[in-house]
Design an enzyme around this catalytic site. Structure first.
Site, PDB file in Angstrom:
ATOM      1  N   ARG A 106       0.883  -1.184   0.000  1.00 45.23           N
ATOM      2  CA  ARG A 106       0.000   0.000   0.000  1.00 45.23           C
ATOM      3  C   ARG A 106       0.903   1.211   0.000  1.00 45.23           C
ATOM      4  NH1 ARG A 106      -5.255   1.441   3.588  1.00 45.23           N
ATOM      5  NH2 ARG A 106      -6.092   0.045   2.003  1.00 45.23           N
ATOM      6  N   HIS A 133      -7.562   1.067  -6.227  1.00 44.18           N
ATOM      7  CA  HIS A 133      -7.775   0.208  -5.047  1.00 44.18           C
ATOM      8  C   HIS A 133      -8.501  -1.067  -5.515  1.00 44.18           C
ATOM      9  CE1 HIS A 133      -7.941  -1.043  -1.030  1.00 44.18           C
ATOM     10  NE2 HIS A 133      -8.777  -0.177  -0.503  1.00 44.18           N
ATOM     11  N   GLN A 136     -10.321  -3.670  -3.091  1.00 43.44           N
ATOM     12  CA  GLN A 136     -11.593  -3.196  -2.551  1.00 43.44           C
ATOM     13  C   GLN A 136     -12.707  -3.320  -3.591  1.00 43.44           C
ATOM     14  OE1 GLN A 136     -12.374  -1.830   0.724  1.00 43.44           O
ATOM     15  NE2 GLN A 136     -14.334  -2.405  -0.170  1.00 43.44           N
ATOM     16  N   ASP A 228     -17.081   7.404  -1.140  1.00 42.69           N
ATOM     17  CA  ASP A 228     -15.799   7.276  -0.448  1.00 42.69           C
ATOM     18  C   ASP A 228     -15.493   8.644   0.170  1.00 42.69           C
ATOM     19  OD1 ASP A 228     -13.317   6.328   0.404  1.00 42.69           O
ATOM     20  OD2 ASP A 228     -12.342   6.618  -1.541  1.00 42.69           O
ATOM     21  N   CYS A 268     -16.606   1.763   1.214  1.00 43.39           N
ATOM     22  CA  CYS A 268     -15.397   0.950   1.426  1.00 43.39           C
ATOM     23  C   CYS A 268     -14.838   1.111   2.835  1.00 43.39           C
ATOM     24  CB  CYS A 268     -14.340   1.294   0.377  1.00 43.39           C
ATOM     25  SG  CYS A 268     -13.702   2.969   0.496  1.00 43.39           S
ATOM     26  N   ARG A 296     -13.790  -8.532   2.184  1.00 37.75           N
ATOM     27  CA  ARG A 296     -12.370  -8.327   1.850  1.00 37.75           C
ATOM     28  C   ARG A 296     -11.586  -9.598   2.169  1.00 37.75           C
ATOM     29  NH1 ARG A 296     -10.131  -3.113   1.695  1.00 37.75           N
ATOM     30  NH2 ARG A 296      -8.221  -4.204   1.111  1.00 37.75           N
TER      31      ARG A 296
END
Ligand code: CP
Ligand code: NVA
Length: 310
Positions: A106, A133, A136, A228, A268, A296
């Protein structure tokens, strides 16, 4: 240890075939239904996890996922490893490839993930960059399929808010899975321009992507609404100015009135109540949102078995 086989990586939904993505989603459903069956799938295998940004879900779901598959994960905070002191990723990739069977990263610049993948001889997984991402959004696709039990083809999906890494990955997903995606973003905060140009040239997957200013237009008859944070990791100094720019780009009960009946709301996480979603709407959809977070684990276990398994 000598060099290992050249892997497949998971950096970007656009780089995988639809068939391979469907394979991961099907495996994720199997893993969710019968986790015990896969308890030794990655026995003796290790995943290194490099974090240059914070995380709750990504860190814990990958770590627990490796454990549940019989393997282990190693958390590498950039502040407590040589990564944070400037050791080149080219070298980190080659060193880690001598120890572990996969690397998750990440970070900020998407190019760093590509560099890591270029130099690693084990699979590399993108755990979020400023650009994308994919873990996700693949999970979000799984969650929609699980909830609706129908094909995503032709589904109406709205994304309300910043044209950030989540929005960019939703665009890739729309092209791959053939759903209609309407993104509502303020001027100057649209998704990546190069990605949007690719959309204009390639409507092959049947997915239609449009970007509008008005959240009410994006949400019209949407079966899935998604949002988001207004300020992503690395944009903390812009948080206050973004609160002004994004005011109104919010999922709330008024917006849901124009959506399809029984529309799903996804987030998310982490969520900022009163900004991109109201507390009322968040709590009304909390069960779905926390199932999305749980998923996830299942989707990433499927990715790990696909990439790291024998
Ligand atoms: N959604 C998500 O990636 O959460 P974390 O930042 O907690 O990993
Ligand atoms: N866009 C957000 C996603 C967090 C999971 C960020 O990059 O901070």
């Amino acid at each position: 240890m000598s060099e290992k086989r050249k892997p497949n990586n998971f950096l970007d939904l656009a780089q995988w075939s639809r068939r391979d993505l469907d394979g991961v989603l099907a495996l994720a459903a199997e893993l969710k239904a019968d986790p015990a069956k896969f308890s030794q799938s990655l026995a003796g295998k290790s995943l290194a996890m490099i974090f240059k940004k914070s995380s709750t879900r990504t860190r814990v779901s990958f770590e627990v996922g490796m454990f549940q598959l019989g393997g282990q994960a190693i958390f590498m905070s950039s502040t407590h490893t040589q990564v944070g002191r400037g050791e080149p990723l080219e070298d980190t990739a080659r060193v880690l490839s001598r120890y572990v069977d996969g690397i998750m990263i990440r970070t900020y610049e998407h190019a760093e993930v590509e560099t890591l993948a270029q130099y690693a001889t084990v699979p590399v997984i993108n755990g979020l960059t400023d650009f994308l991402h994919p873990c996700q959004v693949l999970t979000d696709i799984f969650t929609i399929q699980e909830h609706l039990g129908i094909s995503l083809s032709g589904l109406k999906v709205a994304y309300i808010g910043d044209g950030n890494n989540m929005a960019n990955s939703w665009i890739n997903a729309a092209l791959q899975f053939g759903f209609d995606l309407k993104i509502a973003a303020p001027d100057g905060y649209e998704p990546d321009a190069i990605l949007l140009e690719r959309v204009r040239q390639q409507a092959a997957g049947g997915g239609k992507v449009s970007v509008v200013n008005n959240p009410l237009i994006a949400a019209q008859e949407a079966q899935v609404l998604n949002t988001d944070v207004w300020a992503s990791m690395g944009q903390e100094e812009e948080a206050e100015s973004r609160r002004q720019v994004f005011a109104g780009y919010q999922i709330n009960e008024d917006l849901l009135k124009v959506a399809a009946p029984e529309a799903m709301v996804l987030h998310c996480l982490p969520a900022h109540r009163g900004e991109e979603i109201t507390a009322e709407t968040f709590e009304r959809f909390q069960d779905l949102i926390f199932t999305q977070a749980e998923n996830r684990l299942h989707v990433q276990k499927a990715l790990l078995v696909t990439l790291l398994g024998d």
